[in-house]
Design a protein around this motif. Structure first.
Motif, mmCIF file in Angstrom:
data_model
loop_
_atom_site.group_PDB
_atom_site.id
_atom_site.type_symbol
_atom_site.label_atom_id
_atom_site.label_comp_id
_atom_site.label_asym_id
_atom_site.label_seq_id
_atom_site.Cartn_x
_atom_site.Cartn_y
_atom_site.Cartn_z
ATOM 1 N N LEU A 1 12.332 49.480 81.294
ATOM 2 C CA LEU A 1 13.175 50.472 80.637
ATOM 3 C C LEU A 1 12.299 51.392 79.788
ATOM 4 N N GLY A 2 12.600 52.697 79.809
ATOM 5 C CA GLY A 2 11.808 53.636 79.019
ATOM 6 C C GLY A 2 12.655 54.765 78.473
ATOM 7 N N TRP A 3 12.320 55.191 77.267
ATOM 8 C CA TRP A 3 13.005 56.316 76.630
ATOM 9 C C TRP A 3 11.961 57.191 75.951
ATOM 10 N N GLY A 4 12.171 58.503 75.989
ATOM 11 C CA GLY A 4 11.252 59.409 75.318
ATOM 12 C C GLY A 4 11.968 60.702 74.957
ATOM 13 N N GLN A 5 11.440 61.387 73.944
ATOM 14 C CA GLN A 5 12.081 62.627 73.501
ATOM 15 C C GLN A 5 11.024 63.574 72.961
ATOM 16 N N SER A 6 11.208 64.859 73.249
ATOM 17 C CA SER A 6 10.318 65.899 72.730
ATOM 18 C C SER A 6 11.103 66.758 71.758
ATOM 19 N N LEU A 7 10.861 66.539 70.471
ATOM 20 C CA LEU A 7 11.535 67.342 69.445
ATOM 21 C C LEU A 7 10.657 68.476 68.944
ATOM 22 N N ASN A 8 9.336 68.306 69.048
ATOM 23 C CA ASN A 8 8.416 69.305 68.505
ATOM 24 C C ASN A 8 7.610 70.023 69.577
ATOM 25 N N GLN B 1 12.449 63.111 78.529
ATOM 26 C CA GLN B 1 12.992 61.777 78.811
ATOM 27 C C GLN B 1 13.953 61.335 77.712
ATOM 28 N N LYS B 2 14.983 62.151 77.490
ATOM 29 C CA LYS B 2 15.908 61.883 76.392
ATOM 30 C C LYS B 2 16.921 60.787 76.712
ATOM 31 N N LYS B 3 17.058 60.455 77.996
ATOM 32 C CA LYS B 3 17.902 59.328 78.396
ATOM 33 C C LYS B 3 17.011 58.152 78.797
ATOM 34 N N VAL B 4 17.629 57.017 79.024
ATOM 35 C CA VAL B 4 16.862 55.815 79.378
ATOM 36 C C VAL B 4 16.476 55.860 80.849
ATOM 37 N N PHE B 5 15.178 55.730 81.092
ATOM 38 C CA PHE B 5 14.668 55.593 82.454
ATOM 39 C C PHE B 5 14.711 54.100 82.804
ATOM 40 N N TYR C 1 13.363 49.606 92.464
ATOM 41 C CA TYR C 1 14.455 50.562 92.644
ATOM 42 C C TYR C 1 14.723 51.293 91.330
ATOM 43 N N ARG C 2 14.736 52.596 91.409
ATOM 44 C CA ARG C 2 14.991 53.470 90.259
ATOM 45 C C ARG C 2 16.490 53.709 90.153
ATOM 46 N N TYR C 3 17.055 53.377 88.982
ATOM 47 C CA TYR C 3 18.499 53.503 88.841
ATOM 48 C C TYR C 3 18.830 54.145 87.496
ATOM 49 N N GLY C 4 20.104 54.461 87.318
ATOM 50 C CA GLY C 4 20.533 55.048 86.051
ATOM 51 C C GLY C 4 20.458 56.564 86.031
ATOM 52 N N TYR C 5 20.275 57.145 84.860
ATOM 53 C CA TYR C 5 20.356 58.599 84.642
ATOM 54 C C TYR C 5 19.330 59.369 85.475
ATOM 55 N N TYR C 6 18.136 58.809 85.651
ATOM 56 C CA TYR C 6 17.074 59.536 86.354
ATOM 57 C C TYR C 6 16.929 59.123 87.816
ATOM 58 N N ALA C 7 17.955 58.458 88.358
ATOM 59 C CA ALA C 7 17.929 58.106 89.776
ATOM 60 C C ALA C 7 18.027 59.366 90.633
ATOM 61 N N HIS C 8 17.311 59.368 91.765
ATOM 62 C CA HIS C 8 17.361 60.494 92.698
ATOM 63 C C HIS C 8 18.660 60.451 93.494
ATOM 64 N N PRO C 9 19.127 61.602 93.971
ATOM 65 C CA PRO C 9 20.390 61.632 94.736
ATOM 66 C C PRO C 9 20.348 60.759 95.987
ATOM 67 N N ASN D 1 14.633 56.507 95.698
ATOM 68 C CA ASN D 1 14.520 55.661 94.507
ATOM 69 C C ASN D 1 13.722 54.388 94.747
ATOM 70 N N LEU D 2 13.336 54.153 95.993
ATOM 71 C CA LEU D 2 12.615 52.931 96.335
ATOM 72 C C LEU D 2 11.104 53.153 96.301
#
Length: 780
Positions: free
Chosen positions: A703-710, A722-726, A755-763, A768-769
């Motif tokens: 699981l990963g989360w990141g944000q660019s505020l500056n 990466q403002k949502k959870v990867f 397998y990549r799932y969640g908000y950043y999953a590909h269509p 995603n594999l």
């Protein structure tokens, strides 16, 4: 009544075929169980005769009982050869009601902590260790036997002895100083083998670790459901009864188990003797034997620890290698008054004159005399070592283990000879460092390399001074004109692993001209650190037209890195401190402060990072590994100082990369604050083990989360925020293909699917594999 001249009867019990001693064999005189003796761990016995002896009966589990009649006491020591009884080994006993061995084993388990010597507040002892390596003939052909004798010429491969003194404070503070060490062929060996190197100090842990495999202890909680126990024999020792109990895994119970014998004394229901070996044999096989003594009529404590390690088919199928280690423990003190401050940093370390003790020292401290074969081995190997300078060869091998080649006063740094990444492709170069022959305090080094694809030279040089070797305190200066990959976590700079697949994927770099002043130190037993002042000129060598304001800049920063490893075990090997790990979490902290206008610095920022990681074994469930990492930057900084997500999806390099995202591309995200969690559980072969296939099953969740505020103005056109959870999950099957490596183990090749799932999953689901390859070495 006539008088009887009291005498002592001595002898040894051996296997009739192999000649190996049978530890703990039982001997009864005159068919009277009150007149009996047990062999020691070396198969030897000594019995003080107080009455006339007319007969002797010798028995050992799995062997035919031998009976001798006497007409007078033999003047010379007896050698009793027992023949293996294959029928006895196959007997199956069915008990009406509860197995009588269970009553004994339940008491052993109940008293486990009470009898565990490592549960004592403190102890100390002296130990004599001997390790002998020899070739072993696997053939019964007489021609092979003759050729084998001509090859070995009545000598062994090598022999090693050492004398050590150990002190211990509960729960696990240990200090073992090797007072003397002697190795055939070497004048001044700075290494040693101690009692706990190949087996645990006592047989009371829930899991017995042998050759990196965790075996369920037959006296652990829950073992009654996993193991089959049988009382093979009982005999009296004074007021106490000794129960001989055999054990092996039950059928259809899938776990890593042991087989062997437990000798349980009714006095506190303690383990008096134990024989154990893995139930399933591998390319490398290990048998351990332990013998305990009762100290002060109160505490059971190890008296002798033996092990036999066999590589059956190396160097050939007809000839294998066998290592026999023996450790004799004496001068035991229970609960002495010990001072923690007097314990060395290293759990095992060598005295400065350990390799220089004379023969009179060994005659005084040797617990068993050398036999003729061992003496011949010393003479032959010492002359061979002098002729071929084996000390020099050992030094070369030591340097190679650290990627160095000894060239006299300088070492060649092999890590600088060839490197690869996607920007330079191949870099060819050379690196040199002075060594202890030049100076034990000062060292100088330099490197130079040429990138084939970018057609640019890189170079650097450094100087270091050791202020205090005891406190691992040194200072140094350095300069480098080099490449530094963008966006990586600064914590990875301090990772000691020599090779990572991820380094081959790098394609975005900064060119840096950097001058540094650095101090490295140990703050306490468990805390090490590094602080540096750096003045760096940075020029990006990737496209910068989309990145504002930072096409070229200077950075002056102070960095501090701290590592806290609670109860980490440190061993001294070849005058180096080597970590053997800890079962507790390891905490890493990093801080960097940029100073604007100091030494022409352009940046003013604070950068913080933290990581915590651990791996631990869960009985009957496998090994769990985790790493949690987080970072923060308080102001706008160039791309090279940001975080780019730790992605390792690269089709051309399809290998599992530890603590990275397997379905994320290397530069897919950028952030100035992040949090990553990498979880893995390895079941080993606990879920599936057959005769032909023993795959190791692993599950992953990242699981990963990141944000660019500056950083929006500098990176938003090039990278995702990466403002949502990867999220990604994976399933691995190790050792699907096992390649025999010189008959000492297997190179296991497996596969893993993520397998990549969640908000950043590909269509598209297939996108995603990620299919990856796993590689590991195993002896089973």
């Amino acid at each position: 009544m006539g008088s009887y001249a009291q005498q002592t009867l001595r002898g040894k019990v051996i296997d009739a075929t192999s000649g190996e001693p049978l530890a703990f064999a039982n001997i009864i005189f005159n068919n009277n169980s009150l007149l009996s003796v047990s062999c020691d761990i070396n198969g030897a016995f000594s019995y003080y005769l107080t009455q006339e002896i007319t007969s002797l009966r010798c028995s050992f589990i799995g062997y035919q009982t031998k009976t001798l009649a006497f007409n007078g006491v033999p003047k010379s020591p007896l050698t009793l050869s027992l023949i293996a009884d294959s029928q006895n080994l196959k007997e199956v006993t069915v008990y009406p009601g509860e197995n009588p061995a269970w009553r004994i084993m339940k008491k052993v388990i109940e008293n486990k902590d009470r009898n565990n010597p490592e549960k004592l507040p403190s102890f100390s002892y002296k130990c004599y260790n001997k390790l002998v390596a020899d070739f072993k003939l696997n053939s019964n052909d007489s021609k092979d036997s003759i050729g084998f004798e001509q090859f070995t010429k009545g000598k062994q491969l090598f022999i090693m002895e050492n004398v050590s003194r150990r002190k211990f404070i509960s729960p696990d503070l240990s200090d073992e100083e090797v007072l003397a060490t002697r190795v055939s062929g070497f004048k001044n060996p700075m290494f040693a083998s101690v009692a706990t190197e190949m087996q645990p100090f006592s047989f009371y842990q829930d899991n017995i670790k042998l050759i990196n495999v965790h075996y369920l202890n037959p006296i652990s909680a829950g073992s009654l459901n996993k193991y089959k126990f049988k009382i093979e024999d009982t005999y009296l020792r004074g007021k106490d009864t000794v129960f001989i109990i055999s054990y092996e895994p039950k059928k259809n119970k899938n776990f890593d188990g042991l087989k062997g014998l437990l000798y349980v004394n009714s006095n506190k229901y303690a383990v008096q003797n134990v024989i154990a070996t893995p139930y399933h044999r591998g390319k490398i096989n290990l048998k351990i034997q332990q013998q305990y003594q009762l100290i002060n009529e109160t505490y059971w404590f190890p008296e002798q620890l033996n092990y036999v390690l066999q590589i059956d088919e190396y160097p050939s199928k007809k000839v294998g290698i066998i290592l026999e280690g023996k450790s004799y423990i004496n001068q035991v003190q229970i609960n002495p008054n010990l001072n923690r401050k007097e314990f060395a940093l290293q759990s095992i370390h060598l005295a400065t004159d350990a390799g220089q003790k004379d023969l009179s020292f060994w005659d005084l401290n040797r617990r068993e005399q050398l036999n003729a074969k061992e003496i011949k081995t010393y003479h032959f190997m010492d002359s061979l070592g002098q002729k071929h300078n084996l000390d020099r060869i050992l030094k070369i091998a030591e340097k190679l283990a650290y990627n160095r080649v000894d060239l006299g006063y300088v070492d060649l740094d092999l890590a600088q000879t060839i490197q690869y990444n996607q920007f330079e492709k191949t870099r060819l170069g050379l690196g040199f460092f002075t060594n202890d022959k030049f100076s034990s305090k000062f060292s100088f080094g330099a490197f130079s390399g040429y990138g084939i694809a970018d057609e640019q030279w890189k170079y650097g040089y450094e100087a270091n001074f050791v202020v205090s070797k005891k406190h691992e305190f040194s200072i140094g200066i350095s300069h480098q004109n080099n490449l530094r990959e963008i966006g990586g976590t600064d914590l990875s700079i301090y990772d000691k692993n020599l090779f990572k697949w991820r380094t081959l994927m790098g394609s975005w770099f900064d060119n840096i001209h950097q001058n540094s002043l650095v101090a490295r130190y140990r703050i306490s037993r468990y805390i090490t650190g590094e602080t540096s002042l750096n003045r760096t000129e940075i020029k990006p060598v990737y496209p910068t037209q989309e990145i504002l304001n930072f096409s070229r800049y200077h950075n002056t920063d102070v960095r501090t890195y701290l590592r806290f490893a609670y109860r980490e075990k440190i061993t001294q090997i070849f005058n180096r401190n080597i970590s053997t790990g800890t079962s507790y979490p390891i905490l890493s902290l990093f801080a960097s402060k940029g100073f604007k206008n100091l030494l022409d610095g352009d940046l003013d920022y604070l950068k913080l990072q933290m990581a915590i990681e651990q791996n631990f074994y869960i009985t009957n469930f496998g090994t769990t590994t985790y790493r949690f990492e987080t970072g923060y930057i308080n102001k706008t900084v160039p791309l090279g100082l940001q975080f780019t997500g730790e992605g390792s999806y690269f089709a051309a390099i399809p290998y599992v990369n530890k603590n990275t995202f397997q379905t994320m591309k290397p530069y897919e995200f950028s952030s100035d604050r992040y949090a990553h969690l990498f979880l893995k559980h390895h079941f080993g072969t606990l879920l599936l083990k057959t005769k032909y296939v023993q795959p190791g099953l692993s599950i992953y969740n990242h699981l990963g989360w990141g944000q660019s505020l500056n950083q929006q103005n500098t990176t938003e056109k090039l990278f995702k925020n990466q403002k949502k959870v990867f999220a990604e999950a994976g399933l691995g099957l190790d050792n699907l293909i096992k390649i025999n490596v010189s008959n000492i183990g297997y190179l296991g090749i497996g596969t893993a699917v993520f397998y990549r799932y969640g908000y950043y999953a590909h269509p598209e689901a297939n996108d995603n594999l990620a299919y990856k390859i796993t590689i590991q070495f195993t002896t089973q």
